[in-house]
Design an enzyme around this catalytic site. Structure first.
Site: not given
Length: 285
Positions: A255, A137, A229, A264, A232, A161
């Site tokens: 994730h 990211r 993104h 996906y 990504r 994150k």
């Protein structure tokens, strides 16, 4: 939000702005605010006004920000009831859309059209390689430090994150791009950050500069402008086409919830055709 939840500065700023607008609207004549008099109706009215001017995604953010404010006011004793439960959710269905993807050929075209000479171009190419090969990211790229690259073990530490830290294998081509950048553009900014600005006063890059790097690369390659993104997403789609499972893709993209990675699976049309049942009445055809 920073100390206990590890939220980024941009997220904290959005929360403050929403809180400021909401509380300013509730102030009585003279600028006096009585939080104890707030009701669920006040919250609903504010959200209806916000939803009329922003997208569905932004409206969902307003809900989260307003709930956070209500929890804070209740914990501080400013309101007697927990009004966060009175904030209505915004209608929306997770995984309802198909993520936009770039082809592997377009990603390679972006990399091929990036010059490899000159300090800023070498830096930009290293950034693009991290985005395309590791799916980082923007904020993760800007947070990288020199100490995060373990050359002996061939790994790189990623701070994502919520103060989460992961270690990923460092592909050879990514390592070579980093070596070329560090060899040509030695750090003279008095910082241990990996990527620094090209112009004085030199210092750590911001996350939004990563987006500028990708946009310039798209223009050089003759492709429509996209954000970081999208690279990504492209990595996830290519891994899926190469036969990688959702668990492996989720580990690379870091994730926390496998349901996020499951999005996906919707773009693997070849595999979906194999399990799709024929439309009623078309078996004979």
């Amino acid at each position: 939000m920073e100390r206990e939840r590890g939220l980024a500065a941009a997220t904290r700023l959005r929360c403050r702005n929403t809180a400021r607008r909401f509380l300013a609207e509730q102030a009585m004549p003279g600028g006096v605010l009585a939080p104890g008099a707030l009701t669920g109706q006040d919250l609903n009215a504010f959200l209806l006004r916000e939803c009329a001017r922003v997208s569905a995604g932004s409206a969902k953010q307003r809900v989260a920000e307003l709930r956070s404010l209500m929890r804070f006011l209740h914990l501080r004793g400013a309101i007697p009831l927990r009004l966060d439960a009175a904030v209505p959710p915004v209608g929306g269905w997770r995984l309802a859309g198909i993520p936009p993807l770039m082809s592997a050929a377009d990603v390679q075209r972006i990399l091929d059209h990036c010059p490899r000479e000159g300090g800023v171009f070498v830096r930009d190419f290293a950034i693009l390689m991290l985005l395309a090969r590791l799916g980082l990211r923007s904020i993760e790229v800007s947070r990288l430090r020199l100490d995060d690259v373990d050359w002996r073990s061939g790994e790189i530490a990623i701070r994502g994150k919520g103060r989460r830290e992961d270690r990923l294998p460092l592909p050879v081509d990514v390592g070579e791009a980093l070596v070329a950048y560090l060899s040509e553009a030695r750090h003279q900014a008095g910082t241990r950050c990996l990527f620094v600005t090209d112009r004085a006063p030199r210092g750590p890059i911001r996350a939004d500069l990563v987006g500028d790097v990708v946009e310039r690369a798209c223009l050089r390659a003759g492709l429509p402008k996209v954000g970081p993104h999208r690279l990504r997403h492209a990595l996830a789609g290519e891994m899926l086409r190469q036969g990688s499972g959702l668990m492996a893709i989720g580990q690379v993209l870091r994730h926390q919830d496998l349901a996020t990675t499951a999005l996906y699976a919707k773009v693997d049309f070849t595999a979906l055709r194999a399990v799709a049942r024929p439309w009623p009445g078309t078996e004979a055809a």
